[in-house]
Design an enzyme around this catalytic site. Sequence first.
Site, short mmCIF file in Angstrom:
data_model
loop_
_atom_site.label_atom_id
_atom_site.label_comp_id
_atom_site.label_asym_id
_atom_site.label_seq_id
_atom_site.Cartn_x
_atom_site.Cartn_y
_atom_site.Cartn_z
N ARG A 46 -38.10 -36.04 -19.86
CA ARG A 46 -37.60 -34.66 -19.79
C ARG A 46 -38.49 -33.71 -18.99
O ARG A 46 -38.43 -32.50 -19.18
CB ARG A 46 -37.40 -34.06 -21.19
CG ARG A 46 -36.30 -34.75 -21.95
CD ARG A 46 -35.77 -33.90 -23.07
NE ARG A 46 -34.81 -34.68 -23.82
CZ ARG A 46 -35.13 -35.60 -24.73
NH1 ARG A 46 -36.40 -35.80 -25.02
NH2 ARG A 46 -34.21 -36.28 -25.34
N LYS A 64 -36.90 -26.55 -5.89
CA LYS A 64 -35.65 -27.32 -5.78
C LYS A 64 -35.99 -28.77 -5.51
O LYS A 64 -36.72 -29.08 -4.56
CB LYS A 64 -34.83 -26.80 -4.59
CG LYS A 64 -34.01 -25.57 -4.88
CD LYS A 64 -32.87 -25.53 -3.89
CE LYS A 64 -32.57 -24.17 -3.38
NZ LYS A 64 -31.55 -24.21 -2.32
N GLU A 73 -37.88 -23.87 11.49
CA GLU A 73 -37.84 -23.16 10.21
C GLU A 73 -38.87 -22.02 10.21
O GLU A 73 -38.66 -20.97 9.61
CB GLU A 73 -38.10 -24.10 9.03
CG GLU A 73 -37.09 -25.23 8.85
CD GLU A 73 -35.79 -24.82 8.14
OE1 GLU A 73 -35.61 -23.62 7.81
OE2 GLU A 73 -34.94 -25.72 7.93
N LYS A 91 -41.77 -17.42 1.97
CA LYS A 91 -40.91 -18.19 1.06
C LYS A 91 -41.29 -17.89 -0.39
O LYS A 91 -40.42 -17.73 -1.25
CB LYS A 91 -40.97 -19.69 1.34
CG LYS A 91 -40.11 -20.47 0.33
CD LYS A 91 -39.29 -21.59 0.86
CE LYS A 91 -38.37 -22.14 -0.24
NZ LYS A 91 -37.72 -23.40 0.07
N GLU A 150 -31.40 -18.27 -6.53
CA GLU A 150 -30.54 -18.11 -5.36
C GLU A 150 -29.29 -17.26 -5.60
O GLU A 150 -28.18 -17.68 -5.33
CB GLU A 150 -30.12 -19.50 -4.84
CG GLU A 150 -29.73 -19.47 -3.39
CD GLU A 150 -29.72 -20.84 -2.73
OE1 GLU A 150 -29.92 -21.85 -3.42
OE2 GLU A 150 -29.52 -20.87 -1.52
N ARG A 161 -32.69 -14.80 -1.81
CA ARG A 161 -32.95 -16.18 -1.38
C ARG A 161 -31.92 -16.64 -0.34
O ARG A 161 -32.18 -17.54 0.45
CB ARG A 161 -32.95 -17.11 -2.61
CG ARG A 161 -33.60 -18.46 -2.34
CD ARG A 161 -34.04 -19.16 -3.61
NE ARG A 161 -34.58 -20.48 -3.32
CZ ARG A 161 -35.26 -21.23 -4.18
NH1 ARG A 161 -35.49 -20.78 -5.40
NH2 ARG A 161 -35.70 -22.41 -3.84
N ASN A 214 -31.05 -18.87 4.21
CA ASN A 214 -29.98 -19.67 4.82
C ASN A 214 -29.66 -19.24 6.24
O ASN A 214 -28.69 -19.73 6.82
CB ASN A 214 -28.70 -19.61 3.97
CG ASN A 214 -28.88 -20.35 2.66
OD1 ASN A 214 -29.67 -21.29 2.59
ND2 ASN A 214 -28.17 -19.93 1.64
N HIS A 220 -28.23 -21.64 8.72
CA HIS A 220 -27.90 -22.87 8.01
C HIS A 220 -26.41 -23.13 7.83
O HIS A 220 -26.02 -24.27 7.58
CB HIS A 220 -28.62 -22.92 6.66
CG HIS A 220 -30.06 -23.31 6.78
ND1 HIS A 220 -30.97 -22.56 7.51
CD2 HIS A 220 -30.76 -24.37 6.30
CE1 HIS A 220 -32.17 -23.14 7.45
NE2 HIS A 220 -32.07 -24.24 6.73
N HIS A 238 -25.41 -26.79 8.92
CA HIS A 238 -24.86 -27.83 8.04
C HIS A 238 -23.59 -28.41 8.63
O HIS A 238 -23.34 -29.62 8.56
CB HIS A 238 -24.60 -27.27 6.64
CG HIS A 238 -25.86 -27.03 5.88
ND1 HIS A 238 -26.01 -26.01 4.98
CD2 HIS A 238 -27.05 -27.69 5.90
CE1 HIS A 238 -27.24 -26.04 4.48
NE2 HIS A 238 -27.89 -27.05 5.02
N HIS A 290 -32.88 -31.87 11.00
CA HIS A 290 -32.33 -30.68 10.34
C HIS A 290 -32.73 -29.38 11.07
O HIS A 290 -31.89 -28.53 11.36
CB HIS A 290 -32.77 -30.65 8.88
CG HIS A 290 -32.50 -29.37 8.19
ND1 HIS A 290 -31.22 -28.96 7.89
CD2 HIS A 290 -33.32 -28.37 7.78
CE1 HIS A 290 -31.27 -27.77 7.31
NE2 HIS A 290 -32.54 -27.40 7.22
#
Length: 362
Positions: A120, A142, A184, A226, A236, A240, A244, A247, A251, A264
């Site tokens: 856990r 994340k 980035e 960040k 988010e 946040r 993106n 992005h 994507h 990426h």
Amino acid sequence: MPPSSIVVGPPGPRQYRIDIGHGLASSLWARLDELGLGRQRIVVSTSTIWRFVASSLDPAAQTPAPLLVPDGERFKHLGTVSRLYDGFFKASADRASTIVAVGGGVLGDTAGFAAATFLRGIAIVHVPTTLLAQVDSAIGGKVGVNHALGKNLIGAFHPPRAVVVDPVVLATLPRREFRAGLYEVLKYAVIASPGLFATLQTRLGAVFARDPDVLVPLLSECCGIKARIVTADEHEHGERRLLNFGHTAAHALETVTRYRRFRHGEAVAWGMLVAARLASARGVLSQDGFDALAAVVTQMGPLPAVTDLSIDEVLEVVGRDKKVVAGRLHFVLPTAIGHAEVVTDVGHEELAAALRATGLKG
Ligand SMILES: NC(=O)c1ccc[n+]([C@@H]2O[C@H](COP(=O)([O-])OP(=O)(O)OC[C@H]3O[C@@H](n4cnc5c(N)ncnc54)[C@H](O)[C@@H]3O)[C@@H](O)[C@H]2O)c1
Ligand SMILES: [Zn+2]
């Protein structure tokens, strides 16, 4: 240059520090001792990465041998997580153990998910080894893996206990990987820092040469941006989303090329150009602002082509994305170099026009 420290998260047990400094990885164990982290530490890496970075790490972190998993995005799945659980049990890991993840975004996300779910949740420390991981994926908590139906669909929030960013490990990173991470960095500059943007305009040679005098402040600035954004908005909902920038189109470009053509960051570079075109067509970004961004992208080097990619296909993928966010397409538009805002009213036609202006087909 002395190491710098950045605090992430509101005060409390989930708060952690990012330490950034040349050579920090060589005294990793002492750092973790300072933080009171784990009597048992289990180092996790990939065989490829370990070969490159082991010699830059604290000798104490090199024995016993690390737990190695296969390298690459195609191994970012539950099978690898399961192998990590096996390794943790074999090492008699318990709730007091600490996982030390040494690798790029793929390894960090996978080991992070294993740490989030083993018993856990046990502690993890990230020692990111790619530029992308140092400025982005190791920060924010994340973690997750891919599913046959899509990228990063299985995941959790599991903030690390510490992040140790050492530019020494970047020395062996292939130029294309380094550049992919640099897009980035450019993203952070455009959404939040005219000063960082100026560094990219004027010191690009030194950045590519990985000159520590330029790289350490650059890493600190990106980690700071960040950290500030994820601290303000851990899950988010608001600010946040600025992260993106570039992005949405990125994507879609990655999807229509089945993740095979672009790193990426390269797709993000195209995506930032699309968003900036859109912003300039709307008149919210000046022509000078657009030109400055486009010039830095050009200066950074070649990008895989987009001219054979169909606007309709890209729009279809973006449209699918849109349904996921309750029918509204969130789009980040730069309004100046160093500032961006989220809009929710981007129409089909104007996006098509921006994609056309960026060079896509149709
Ligand atoms: N968790 C987050 O918030 C977040 C954010 C952005 C991206 N990501 C994830 O990050 C992943 C991409 O990460 P990445 O770009 O770091 O890719 P990666 O981890 O696959 O590393 C890229 C390549 O660089 C090699 N490499 C790594 N370190 C090296 C070193 N020091 N020297 C030589 N070679 C080295 C690796 O072997 C690999 O081939 C994606 O899966 C993406 O989903 C996560
Ligand atoms: Zn990204």
